[in-house]
Design a protein around this motif. Structure first.
Motif, PDB file in Angstrom:
ATOM      1  N   ALA A 153       0.825  -1.216   0.000  1.00 47.50           N
ATOM      2  CA  ALA A 153       0.000   0.000   0.000  1.00 47.50           C
ATOM      3  C   ALA A 153       0.856   1.262   0.000  1.00 47.50           C
ATOM      4  O   ALA A 153       0.394   2.323   0.403  1.00 47.50           O
ATOM      5  CB  ALA A 153      -0.934   0.009   1.204  1.00 47.50           C
ATOM      6  N   ASP A 154       2.096   1.127  -0.456  1.00 43.62           N
ATOM      7  CA  ASP A 154       2.954   2.312  -0.561  1.00 43.62           C
ATOM      8  C   ASP A 154       3.891   2.161  -1.750  1.00 43.62           C
ATOM      9  O   ASP A 154       3.985   1.087  -2.344  1.00 43.62           O
ATOM     10  CB  ASP A 154       3.715   2.568   0.750  1.00 43.62           C
ATOM     11  N   PRO A 155       4.610   3.220  -2.127  1.00 40.09           N
ATOM     12  CA  PRO A 155       5.498   3.146  -3.284  1.00 40.09           C
ATOM     13  C   PRO A 155       6.925   2.757  -2.932  1.00 40.09           C
ATOM     14  O   PRO A 155       7.774   2.681  -3.831  1.00 40.09           O
ATOM     15  CB  PRO A 155       5.476   4.590  -3.814  1.00 40.09           C
ATOM     16  N   TRP A 156       7.218   2.484  -1.666  1.00 32.78           N
ATOM     17  CA  TRP A 156       8.610   2.401  -1.237  1.00 32.78           C
ATOM     18  C   TRP A 156       9.207   1.021  -1.417  1.00 32.78           C
ATOM     19  O   TRP A 156       8.523  -0.007  -1.286  1.00 32.78           O
ATOM     20  CB  TRP A 156       8.732   2.858   0.216  1.00 32.78           C
ATOM     21  N   THR A 157      10.475   0.999  -1.711  1.00 32.78           N
ATOM     22  CA  THR A 157      11.244  -0.231  -1.864  1.00 32.78           C
ATOM     23  C   THR A 157      12.605  -0.012  -1.225  1.00 32.78           C
ATOM     24  O   THR A 157      13.215   1.041  -1.419  1.00 32.78           O
ATOM     25  CB  THR A 157      11.392  -0.619  -3.343  1.00 32.78           C
ATOM     26  N   VAL A 158      13.083  -0.976  -0.466  1.00 35.24           N
ATOM     27  CA  VAL A 158      14.357  -0.847   0.240  1.00 35.24           C
ATOM     28  C   VAL A 158      15.311  -1.923  -0.272  1.00 35.24           C
ATOM     29  O   VAL A 158      15.024  -3.114  -0.173  1.00 35.24           O
ATOM     30  CB  VAL A 158      14.174  -0.975   1.758  1.00 35.24           C
ATOM     31  N   ILE A 159      16.436  -1.473  -0.821  1.00 28.85           N
ATOM     32  CA  ILE A 159      17.418  -2.378  -1.415  1.00 28.85           C
ATOM     33  C   ILE A 159      18.789  -2.060  -0.830  1.00 28.85           C
ATOM     34  O   ILE A 159      19.126  -0.892  -0.597  1.00 28.85           O
ATOM     35  CB  ILE A 159      17.452  -2.219  -2.955  1.00 28.85           C
ATOM     36  N   THR A 160      19.608  -3.102  -0.636  1.00 32.72           N
ATOM     37  CA  THR A 160      20.963  -2.939  -0.115  1.00 32.72           C
ATOM     38  C   THR A 160      21.974  -3.038  -1.250  1.00 32.72           C
ATOM     39  O   THR A 160      21.884  -3.918  -2.109  1.00 32.72           O
ATOM     40  CB  THR A 160      21.270  -4.011   0.943  1.00 32.72           C
ATOM     41  N   ASN A 161      22.948  -2.125  -1.222  1.00 36.04           N
ATOM     42  CA  ASN A 161      24.115  -2.207  -2.103  1.00 36.04           C
ATOM     43  C   ASN A 161      25.254  -2.790  -1.273  1.00 36.04           C
ATOM     44  O   ASN A 161      25.850  -2.087  -0.454  1.00 36.04           O
ATOM     45  CB  ASN A 161      24.480  -0.819  -2.623  1.00 36.04           C
ATOM     46  N   PRO A 162      25.580  -4.085  -1.433  1.00 32.31           N
ATOM     47  CA  PRO A 162      26.598  -4.715  -0.578  1.00 32.31           C
ATOM     48  C   PRO A 162      27.986  -4.113  -0.771  1.00 32.31           C
ATOM     49  O   PRO A 162      28.819  -4.186   0.133  1.00 32.31           O
ATOM     50  CB  PRO A 162      26.567  -6.187  -1.016  1.00 32.31           C
ATOM     51  N   GLN A 163      28.233  -3.538  -1.953  1.00 31.05           N
ATOM     52  CA  GLN A 163      29.550  -2.968  -2.216  1.00 31.05           C
ATOM     53  C   GLN A 163      29.818  -1.728  -1.360  1.00 31.05           C
ATOM     54  O   GLN A 163      30.964  -1.423  -1.035  1.00 31.05           O
ATOM     55  CB  GLN A 163      29.700  -2.605  -3.697  1.00 31.05           C
ATOM     56  N   THR A 164      28.752  -1.000  -1.001  1.00 28.87           N
ATOM     57  CA  THR A 164      28.927   0.241  -0.243  1.00 28.87           C
ATOM     58  C   THR A 164      28.318   0.176   1.159  1.00 28.87           C
ATOM     59  O   THR A 164      28.382   1.167   1.887  1.00 28.87           O
ATOM     60  CB  THR A 164      28.271   1.418  -1.001  1.00 28.87           C
ATOM     61  N   ASN A 165      27.753  -0.970   1.526  1.00 29.64           N
ATOM     62  CA  ASN A 165      27.067  -1.118   2.817  1.00 29.64           C
ATOM     63  C   ASN A 165      26.013  -0.028   3.019  1.00 29.64           C
ATOM     64  O   ASN A 165      25.932   0.602   4.082  1.00 29.64           O
ATOM     65  CB  ASN A 165      28.063  -1.108   3.983  1.00 29.64           C
ATOM     66  N   GLU A 166      25.189   0.167   1.973  1.00 31.92           N
ATOM     67  CA  GLU A 166      24.102   1.136   2.054  1.00 31.92           C
ATOM     68  C   GLU A 166      22.777   0.423   1.806  1.00 31.92           C
ATOM     69  O   GLU A 166      22.627  -0.313   0.830  1.00 31.92           O
ATOM     70  CB  GLU A 166      24.276   2.230   0.997  1.00 31.92           C
ATOM     71  N   LYS A 167      21.833   0.642   2.699  1.00 30.02           N
ATOM     72  CA  LYS A 167      20.478   0.113   2.581  1.00 30.02           C
ATOM     73  C   LYS A 167      19.548   1.306   2.491  1.00 30.02           C
ATOM     74  O   LYS A 167      19.349   2.015   3.470  1.00 30.02           O
ATOM     75  CB  LYS A 167      20.150  -0.763   3.790  1.00 30.02           C
ATOM     76  N   ILE A 168      19.019   1.551   1.290  1.00 33.57           N
ATOM     77  CA  ILE A 168      18.358   2.823   1.021  1.00 33.57           C
ATOM     78  C   ILE A 168      16.958   2.601   0.459  1.00 33.57           C
ATOM     79  O   ILE A 168      16.742   1.764  -0.425  1.00 33.57           O
ATOM     80  CB  ILE A 168      19.191   3.677   0.036  1.00 33.57           C
ATOM     81  N   GLY A 169      16.023   3.385   0.973  1.00 32.75           N
ATOM     82  CA  GLY A 169      14.665   3.383   0.453  1.00 32.75           C
ATOM     83  C   GLY A 169      14.551   4.254  -0.791  1.00 32.75           C
ATOM     84  O   GLY A 169      15.259   5.250  -0.955  1.00 32.75           O
TER      85      GLY A 169
END
Length: 395
Positions: A153-169
């Protein structure tokens, strides 16, 4: 009441026990060939959910191919691989089947099936390049098998970039599902511990959306009801996963929490957790939120107490007889009681390999990768205060 706000909630939702079978007859499917995006784990196959979705789509004259590599903390590589599978198979829409990881991944795959380059080119925050999504996205159908993220019920998706240790919505108007099926019968197989983790994720989406400076009348209504429902029914579902009344109440609370995310926003509590699980991907998101919550919300209640008493009342606490300065902390007491009622009172960050000396690194990551959420906090946190919150959770 706020005098100015925007309301946009374009997703058609089919809600209730037994609704999955509507996939066979609904006229609202957005294409004729689907890429089904689902988990690498065994559950959707073990319980027959994947086979049922394939069969129901077939009955509705839709063919499908399956991409089943999604991890509990989904990663950039699988977004790109799934997008290539959608293009190679000439799929005209994407189905996310499973929990938040699968549906989030479906959204990101839908974007990259229609746009050039790398997914991180479009992510805003951290090392993302923040390019505009000019190609739109494939239409998305969400079929949730958990009550946790509200991503149906929302537009958000959270994915991790393992190369940079960033988990960003990430998200935009294109990543709202066009159709979501919320069938509580698919949730009765979730084990107690994960029922607890997922339910608390939905709980904190609601709490944070209520506290965010961008909250609005509709998001407030959804948030407070979701807090009430989760407080009442999450301990029931943890104790007896087959209780369909409890599962249905939690499924609706979860969907409400997604609407809160569409109409308001998470605050930096989620930024802090994303930093934790970016560096420690074995940490379930809901567990990380719980482990941060007492220190984080105690700090916020002291600095910006205005709305905490209403959250406490939504959890069933009587605050009228308390001195005014104590009323915000009734929420903390109710939160501790809920965490104990679902058996999570003995969780420790150290159990997942998190060390106290990591606190400054985690604080920097939280404020960089998911810095946008700090902008809607009810109180502006400093880097030193964020580090202090992490340290308080690791004592």
């Amino acid at each position: 009441m706020k005098s100015q706000f925007n309301y946009f909630m374009p997703t058609r939702i089919l809600f209730g026990p037994g609704k999955l079978k509507k996939l066979a007859t609904t006229p609202f499917l957005p294409g004729k060939k689907a890429l089904i995006v689902t988990s690498s784990g065994p559950s959707v196959k073990k319980y027959g959910y994947l086979d049922r979705v394939i069969e129901y789509l077939k009955q509705n004259n839709v063919s499908s191919v399956t991409f089943d590599k999604i991890l509990p903390n989904p990663i950039l590589d699988h977004v790109m691989e799934g997008a290539q599978a959608a293009k190679d198979n000439q799929c005209d829409f994407v189905v996310g089947l499973g929990g938040g990881s699968s549906i989030d991944s479906a959204k990101s795959i839908a974007v990259m099936a229609k746009n050039p380059g790398n997914y991180w080119d479009y992510v805003y925050g951290g090392t993302g390049k923040g390019k505009p999504v000019t190609g739109g996205a494939l239409p998305i159908v969400a079929i949730t098998t958990t009550a946790g993220t509200g991503t149906e019920a929302d537009p958000w998706t959270v994915i991790t970039n393992p190369q940079t240790n960033e988990k960003i919505g990430f998200g935009n108007d294109y990543t709202f599902p066009v159709l979501s099926i919320v069938d509580p019968e698919l949730m009765v197989t979730v084990p107690p511990k994960f029922t607890a983790f997922q339910g608390m994720d939905a709980f904190f989406h609601s709490v944070e959306g209520y506290l965010a400076t961008v909250s609005q009348p509709a998001s407030d209504q959804y948030a407070l009801e979701a807090v009430t429902l989760i407080t009442k029914y999450l301990p029931v579902a943890v104790a007896d996963g087959s209780n369909l009344e409890a599962r249905t109440a939690l499924a609706w609370a979860n969907t409400e929490a997604g609407m809160v995310e569409s109409l308001s926003s998470c605050i930096s509590h989620h930024s802090l957790e994303h930093a934790l699980s970016a560096y420690h991907p074995g940490l379930p998101h809901g567990a990380g939120l719980v482990l941060l919550s007492i220190a984080y919300f105690s700090f916020m209640a002291g600095k910006s107490p205005a709305r905490f008493a209403n959250l406490a009342k939504a959890m069933g606490k009587n605050v009228i007889d308390l001195p005014q300065e104590q009323q915000p902390f009734a929420f903390i007491a109710a939160l501790k009681k809920l965490i104990a009622a679902i058996g999570l009172q003995d969780l420790k960050l150290s159990d997942y390999g998190v060390k106290k000396e990591e606190a400054p690194l985690l604080a920097r990551n939280a404020m960089s990768a998911m810095g946008g959420l700090f902008a809607v906090d009810p109180y502006k946190l400093s880097p030193e205060e964020v580090t202090g919150i992490f340290e308080a959770c690791l004592e």
